[in-house]
Design a protein around this motif. Structure first.
Motif, PDB file in Angstrom:
ATOM      1  N   THR A   1       0.520  -1.554   0.164  1.00 43.51           N
ATOM      2  CA  THR A   1       0.515   0.058  -0.053  1.00 43.51           C
ATOM      3  C   THR A   1       0.881   2.015  -0.206  1.00 43.51           C
ATOM      4  O   THR A   1       0.606   1.837  -0.764  1.00 43.51           O
ATOM      5  CB  THR A   1      -1.014  -0.014   1.152  1.00 43.51           C
ATOM      6  OG1 THR A   1      -1.457  -1.313   1.083  1.00 43.51           O
ATOM      7  CG2 THR A   1      -1.958   1.568   1.309  1.00 43.51           C
ATOM      8  N   ALA A   2       1.736   1.100   0.899  1.00 43.90           N
ATOM      9  CA  ALA A   2       2.760   2.412   0.683  1.00 43.90           C
ATOM     10  C   ALA A   2       3.349   3.332  -0.683  1.00 43.90           C
ATOM     11  O   ALA A   2       3.579   3.483  -0.864  1.00 43.90           O
ATOM     12  CB  ALA A   2       4.542   2.364   2.175  1.00 43.90           C
TER      13      ALA A   2
ATOM     14  N   MET B   1       4.197   5.614  -5.716  1.00 41.84           N
ATOM     15  CA  MET B   1       4.342   5.716  -6.594  1.00 41.84           C
ATOM     16  C   MET B   1       2.696   6.516  -7.452  1.00 41.84           C
ATOM     17  O   MET B   1       3.668   7.629  -8.055  1.00 41.84           O
ATOM     18  CB  MET B   1       4.023   4.678  -7.110  1.00 41.84           C
ATOM     19  CG  MET B   1       5.178   3.505  -7.100  1.00 41.84           C
ATOM     20  SD  MET B   1       6.876   3.842  -7.618  1.00 41.84           S
ATOM     21  CE  MET B   1       7.167   4.076  -8.853  1.00 41.84           C
ATOM     22  N   ARG B   2       1.977   6.302  -6.948  1.00 40.30           N
ATOM     23  CA  ARG B   2       0.502   7.787  -7.188  1.00 40.30           C
ATOM     24  C   ARG B   2       0.868   9.089  -6.812  1.00 40.30           C
ATOM     25  O   ARG B   2       1.167  10.277  -7.893  1.00 40.30           O
ATOM     26  CB  ARG B   2      -0.642   7.130  -7.148  1.00 40.30           C
ATOM     27  CG  ARG B   2      -1.095   8.429  -7.098  1.00 40.30           C
ATOM     28  CD  ARG B   2      -2.994   7.316  -6.563  1.00 40.30           C
ATOM     29  NE  ARG B   2      -3.802   7.970  -7.637  1.00 40.30           N
ATOM     30  CZ  ARG B   2      -5.337   7.862  -7.810  1.00 40.30           C
ATOM     31  NH1 ARG B   2      -5.404   7.254  -7.262  1.00 40.30           N
ATOM     32  NH2 ARG B   2      -6.058   8.920  -7.534  1.00 40.30           N
TER      33      ARG B   2
ATOM     34  N   GLY C   1      -0.855  12.667  -9.594  1.00 39.49           N
ATOM     35  CA  GLY C   1      -2.128  12.906  -9.516  1.00 39.49           C
ATOM     36  C   GLY C   1      -2.919  13.682  -9.466  1.00 39.49           C
ATOM     37  O   GLY C   1      -4.178  13.371  -9.113  1.00 39.49           O
ATOM     38  N   ALA C   2      -2.993  14.096  -7.732  1.00 37.12           N
ATOM     39  CA  ALA C   2      -3.606  15.361  -6.987  1.00 37.12           C
ATOM     40  C   ALA C   2      -2.578  16.318  -7.114  1.00 37.12           C
ATOM     41  O   ALA C   2      -1.966  16.436  -7.646  1.00 37.12           O
ATOM     42  CB  ALA C   2      -3.674  14.538  -5.341  1.00 37.12           C
TER      43      ALA C   2
ATOM     44  N   LEU D   1      -4.777  10.330  -2.483  1.00 34.43           N
ATOM     45  CA  LEU D   1      -3.351   9.091  -3.125  1.00 34.43           C
ATOM     46  C   LEU D   1      -4.573   7.600  -3.484  1.00 34.43           C
ATOM     47  O   LEU D   1      -4.310   7.338  -4.024  1.00 34.43           O
ATOM     48  CB  LEU D   1      -2.574   9.162  -1.535  1.00 34.43           C
ATOM     49  CG  LEU D   1      -2.024  10.695  -2.623  1.00 34.43           C
ATOM     50  CD1 LEU D   1      -1.009  10.772  -0.855  1.00 34.43           C
ATOM     51  CD2 LEU D   1      -0.530  10.710  -3.507  1.00 34.43           C
ATOM     52  N   LEU D   2      -4.932   7.466  -2.503  1.00 34.97           N
ATOM     53  CA  LEU D   2      -5.934   6.585  -2.569  1.00 34.97           C
ATOM     54  C   LEU D   2      -6.850   6.276  -3.092  1.00 34.97           C
ATOM     55  O   LEU D   2      -6.948   4.903  -3.938  1.00 34.97           O
ATOM     56  CB  LEU D   2      -6.368   5.329  -1.002  1.00 34.97           C
ATOM     57  CG  LEU D   2      -4.854   5.421  -0.265  1.00 34.97           C
ATOM     58  CD1 LEU D   2      -5.309   5.486   1.294  1.00 34.97           C
ATOM     59  CD2 LEU D   2      -4.097   4.393  -0.066  1.00 34.97           C
TER      60      LEU D   2
END
Length: 163
Positions: free
Chosen positions: A25-26, A31-32, A37-38, A160-161
């Protein structure tokens, strides 16, 4: 030929599984985050450093609280590492300002951490073990509470998630 019986403790398997899931998950979150992306009003390095210190602090803190015995070398070394991770996390949090554009209510956890950790260390060094235990539990559960608040819609971790 001798066979060696390997005892697999279910708690160890569960703990290892949780650590692997947290690591994956981390990695996905980081990576995101690198992909931009945000829409951040905060530097990317601050979020990355924050996650890099929070993610190991969670299982390490749990291990320190629920393992026995306390006070041995492993507890002291692990406690020092955990305290350092928490101090870096608390200081770094002041650069993360995505909802309000400034310091928000969630930053109270950081202030409390910066006040309570030195107190807890002093309690341990002055043999006030009960007060040390209570203070460290409070800081650990504050970490969990801050993580829950950080997952609220509109927060950076939510973005992020879940995009």
């Amino acid at each position: 030929m001798t066979t060696i019986a390997v005892r697999t403790d279910p708690i160890r398997r569960i703990g290892l599984t949780v650590l692997i899931i947290m690591g994956v998950t981390a990695l996905a979150v980081l990576m995101r985050g690198f992909g931009g992306g945000a829409d951040y009003r905060t530097p990317a390095w601050a979020i990355q450093l924050h996650l890099a210190t929070v993610i190991p602090a969670l299982p390490l803190g749990a291990w320190l609280l629920w393992r026995a015995p306390k006070g041995d070398t492993a507890h002291r070394v692990g406690g020092r590492v955990w305290a350092l991770l928490m101090i870096v996390t608390a200081i770094d949090s002041f650069w993360i300002r995505t909802i309000t554009g400034g310091i928000g209510p969630i930053h109270l956890f950081s202030v409390l951490t910066l006040v309570q950790l030195p107190r807890a260390i002093w309690f341990a060094k002055s043999s006030q073990i009960d007060r040390h235990r209570k203070t460290m539990r409070g800081v650990f559960f504050g970490l969990i509470a801050a993580g829950i608040f950080a997952m609220a819609p509109g927060r950076t971790l939510w973005a992020l998630l879940f995009g």
